[in-house]
Write a protein that holds these residues in place. Structure first.
Motif, PDB file in Angstrom:
ATOM      1  N   GLU A 195       0.832  -1.204   0.000  1.00 36.22           N
ATOM      2  CA  GLU A 195       0.000   0.000   0.000  1.00 36.22           C
ATOM      3  C   GLU A 195       0.865   1.252   0.000  1.00 36.22           C
ATOM      4  N   ASP A 196       1.910   1.246   0.849  1.00 35.10           N
ATOM      5  CA  ASP A 196       2.824   2.394   0.900  1.00 35.10           C
ATOM      6  C   ASP A 196       3.544   2.577  -0.429  1.00 35.10           C
ATOM      7  N   LEU A 218       2.602   1.607  -3.460  1.00 38.11           N
ATOM      8  CA  LEU A 218       1.684   2.077  -4.506  1.00 38.11           C
ATOM      9  C   LEU A 218       1.361   3.555  -4.338  1.00 38.11           C
ATOM     10  N   GLN A 219       1.181   3.970  -3.074  1.00 41.95           N
ATOM     11  CA  GLN A 219       0.898   5.384  -2.832  1.00 41.95           C
ATOM     12  C   GLN A 219       2.103   6.244  -3.222  1.00 41.95           C
ATOM     13  N   GLY A 220       3.308   5.773  -2.874  1.00 44.53           N
ATOM     14  CA  GLY A 220       4.516   6.526  -3.227  1.00 44.53           C
ATOM     15  C   GLY A 220       4.741   6.594  -4.727  1.00 44.53           C
ATOM     16  N   LEU A 221       4.539   5.469  -5.397  1.00 47.58           N
ATOM     17  CA  LEU A 221       4.788   5.415  -6.840  1.00 47.58           C
ATOM     18  C   LEU A 221       3.698   6.083  -7.659  1.00 47.58           C
TER      19      LEU A 221
END
Length: 224
Positions: A85-86, A88-91
């Protein structure tokens, strides 16, 4: 080649370590411990290294704002957060996402990829530790001393051949026959002598080489 990294990291140990390592590799590092004044430094930065867990605004918010205003500047998330999740949010806005712990050589390699993609570094330019190499102009600059490294013809050809095969173990036979274009005779010390003189010119400490590694009993490897 004067490349600048904006490093946004509140952990003093990580911040100082990354700054010291990347400075030794020839980069200029601007290290700040929060994102509140990040925009002030963006004009002069070629790439951003950004943590997620920061005081005040988190790395996601800071990164999105920076990317919106400077879409051409690459952003690398460097964080201990490893969940999908982290990532995907960062990318969703960052160009790369790297998790701690990490190897410093991998960090620099990923930075180089992002700089090439962004156009900050042309394909003909390569940063190898303290060396800035312009392959098109056949020039090598020591960014520590800001002086040009002058090699003999054979030293230059050896170095370029190693550069063409980064992180690969090359035998003495492979290197000799590629550079001299003659059959290698076992026991011939010519290549060894040229490597020694080459190291004296390109290494910070020729007695403890960090660029051209000797692989005992086989040959040499250029560490990128």
């Amino acid at each position: 080649m004067d490349l600048t990294i904006l490093h946004i990291e509140d952990d003093p140990e990580i911040g100082s370590w990354v700054s010291e390592f990347m400075t030794e590799r020839g980069y200029k590092v601007i290290w700040i411990n929060s994102g509140h004044n990040a925009l002030e430094h963006m004009e002069g930065a070629d790439i951003v290294i950004l943590d997620i867990m920061l005081p005040g605004l988190d790395g996601y918010t800071i990164g999105q704002r920076l990317k919106q205003k400077y879409p051409e500047k690459p952003i690398m998330m460097l964080t201990a957060r490893t969940s999908i999740e982290d990532k995907l949010q960062g990318l969703s806005f960052a160009d790369d996402y790297m998790t701690k712990p990490y190897h410093p050589d991998e960090l620099e390699a990923r930075i180089q990829v992002l700089l090439r993609r962004s156009g900050a570094v042309s394909p003909e330019l390569l940063q190898l530790g303290h060396l800035s190499i312009d392959r098109k102009a056949n020039r090598i600059l020591n960014s520590k001393t800001n002086t040009e490294v002058t090699l003999t013809g054979k030293q230059f050809h050896i170095f370029m051949y190693l550069l063409d095969h980064p992180n690969q173990i090359l035998t003495q036979t492979q290197i000799y026959e590629a550079v001299w274009e003659d059959p290698y005779i076992k026991g011939d010390k010519t290549l060894m002598v040229h490597i020694r003189h080459l190291r004296e010119k390109i290494e910070l400490d020729a007695s403890s080489p960090q660029i051209i590694e000797t692989v005992r009993g086989i040959g040499y490897r250029l560490k990128e």
